[in-house]
Scaffold this active site. Structure first.
Site, PDB file in Angstrom:
ATOM      1  CE1 TYR A   1     -17.741  27.718  -7.092  1.00 13.69           C
ATOM      2  CE2 TYR A   1     -15.963  26.764  -5.810  1.00 13.69           C
ATOM      3  CZ  TYR A   1     -16.571  26.988  -7.024  1.00 13.69           C
ATOM      4  OH  TYR A   1     -16.014  26.472  -8.162  1.00 13.69           O
TER       5      TYR A   1
ATOM      6  CG  HIS B   1     -15.961  31.639 -11.112  1.00 16.36           C
ATOM      7  ND1 HIS B   1     -16.546  31.470  -9.879  1.00 16.36           N
ATOM      8  CD2 HIS B   1     -16.036  30.434 -11.714  1.00 16.36           C
ATOM      9  CE1 HIS B   1     -16.948  30.219  -9.754  1.00 16.36           C
ATOM     10  NE2 HIS B   1     -16.652  29.574 -10.856  1.00 16.36           N
TER      11      HIS B   1
END
Length: 266
Positions: free
Chosen positions: A39, A97
């Protein structure tokens, strides 16, 4: 360890935008903050947490290991870097992730490294995200189902991910839903609007309550304080069995997170 049922997502939020979102969320009562290495906002999230008046002991912070760091020797150093950016000594939860593209790195390799990170005290719990059922089984084989604190996957009324949900429930693995509002698309769904009107709430609250009542944690995001507060209020909403059954009919396989390196979905 119990994962808070309601969290604040930070995907796509950058700089002052994410600082303000996390700061406002904490002021409103959010205590679970979800971020990820990819991110690019861990440092900003860390700043917002550090500047808040909320004690660290009351917070639950999650980050996720990116695919570039799945090699055994890269994972733990990458997590230490995340801790530095977040200004934390320990994560509450660290997830893989995404599984390695094309399974180029064995699931067992990075799950073993993630378990080592836990054993070293870098994170209180570990888990997975975006795994197929076959990959989830490999993770279970590597570290045991009891070590997998959650499986974070895309779940919303238009993508109910039933096979993955069923497998996780069979294995006793908790689920966390990301994109629970389908990027706001729930707001314009007539069925959700009708249910919302009957309860005098928003369609977003209905979508969130639908997940919460099934024992699935949610991590919606917003940059607007009013929406952050409204989303949080979904915890007080109780849907009827008829409401729940009606929402189940909205499944249409509408997957929003599907990068070119994604696995072959169940």
């Amino acid at each position: 360890m119990q994962i808070p049922a309601f969290g604040l997502g930070t995907f796509r939020l950058q700089g002052q935008q994410v600082i303000d979102s996390v700061r406002t969320g904490l002021e409103l009562g959010y205590r679970h903050i979800d971020t990820a290495q990819i991110y690019g906002n861990e440092a900003d999230v860390g700043q917002a947490i550090a500047e808040s008046a909320v004690p660290r002991s009351e917070l639950f912070v999650t980050t996720k290991i990116w695919i570039d760091h799945l090699n055994h020797d890269a994972l733990i150093p990458s997590l230490r870097e995340s801790l530095d950016k977040l200004r934390l000594e320990q994560l509450d939860l660290t997830l893989i992730h995404w599984p390695a593209p094309n399974d180029a790195i064995p699931v067992a390799e990075y799950m073993a490294a993630l378990l080592e990170a836990k054993q070293q005290g870098l994170t209180r719990a570990i888990g997975i995200s975006n795994f197929t059922n076959a990959q989830a089984q490999q993770a279970i084989d590597a570290v045991g189902a009891a070590e997998i604190a959650t499986h974070q996957v895309e779940i919303h009324p238009f993508l109910q991910n039933r096979k993955v949900v069923a497998f996780a429930e069979q294995q006793g693995i908790h689920l966390t839903a990301y994109m629970p509002l389908a990027y706001g698309k729930v707001m314009s769904e007539p069925l959700l609007q009708r249910i919302a009107a009957a309860h005098d709430v928003s369609p977003a609250q209905v979508a969130l309550a639908w997940l919460l009542q099934r024992g699935i944690a949610v991590i919606p995001s917003s940059t607007k304080g009013a929406n952050l507060a409204s989303n949080l209020a979904a915890q007080a909403l109780r849907l009827s069995p008829e409401d729940m059954a009606a929402i189940a009919t909205l499944e249409r396989g509408e997957r929003l997170a599907n990068p070119d390196f994604a696995p072959h979905w169940d």
